[in-house]
Design an enzyme around this catalytic site. Structure first.
Site, short mmCIF file in Angstrom:
data_model
loop_
_atom_site.label_atom_id
_atom_site.label_comp_id
_atom_site.label_asym_id
_atom_site.label_seq_id
_atom_site.Cartn_x
_atom_site.Cartn_y
_atom_site.Cartn_z
N HIS A 182 0.05 -7.31 17.69
CA HIS A 182 -0.95 -8.24 18.08
C HIS A 182 -1.66 -8.02 19.04
O HIS A 182 -1.28 -7.66 20.21
CB HIS A 182 -0.17 -9.53 18.05
CG HIS A 182 0.93 -10.11 17.04
ND1 HIS A 182 2.21 -9.81 17.02
CD2 HIS A 182 0.70 -10.61 15.78
CE1 HIS A 182 2.76 -10.15 16.07
NE2 HIS A 182 1.77 -10.59 15.22
N LYS A 185 0.77 -1.12 -0.01
CA LYS A 185 -0.07 -0.04 0.14
C LYS A 185 1.00 1.41 -0.05
O LYS A 185 0.55 2.30 -0.79
CB LYS A 185 -0.96 -0.08 1.34
CG LYS A 185 -1.94 -1.31 0.93
CD LYS A 185 -2.92 -1.42 2.28
CE LYS A 185 -3.86 -2.32 2.04
NZ LYS A 185 -4.57 -2.57 3.41
#
Length: 116
Positions: free
Chosen positions: A102, A62
């Protein structure tokens, strides 16, 4: 100076399901050094690890501005265990920063490319 930013989030359980349901394998996405960095992990930790790297690679694409081959970028750890993203696509003066996190069933990554 040009700064490009990309981010991605991965649901770890969905990532695990995609691997088992699709025709691609972990070796289609990850390079050998990424496998070597996680040999001592439990299965749960390995899923988190690969989902985080997958998110970082998506975030890189991206920021880079287009889809590229999965093996054109890879994550290694520095001496402190911090992820470092490398890519054969960047010019020698370009810099790239990556952060992977995470939480629960999610892995998220942010990539910044700094071009001089």
């Amino acid at each position: 100076m040009d700064i490009e930013i990309g981010t991605d989030i991965v649901e770890i359980s969905e990532f695990r399901n995609k691997i088992s349901e699709n025709s691609w394998t972990l070796k289609d996405v990850f390079v050998e050094s990424e496998f070597e960095d996680n040999t001592s992990f439990s299965l749960t930790s390995r899923n988190e690890y690969f989902a985080g790297i997958f998110a970082a690679k998506e975030a890189f694409m991206k920021a880079y501005g287009k889809k590229v081959d999965w093996h054109d970028m890879w994550i290694e750890k520095d001496e402190n265990g911090k992820p470092v993203l490398h890519s054969s696509l960047l010019a020698p003066k370009d810099k790239v920063k990556v952060s992977i996190s995470h939480d629960g069933d999610y892995a998220v990554a942010l990539v910044v490319i700094i071009r001089d």
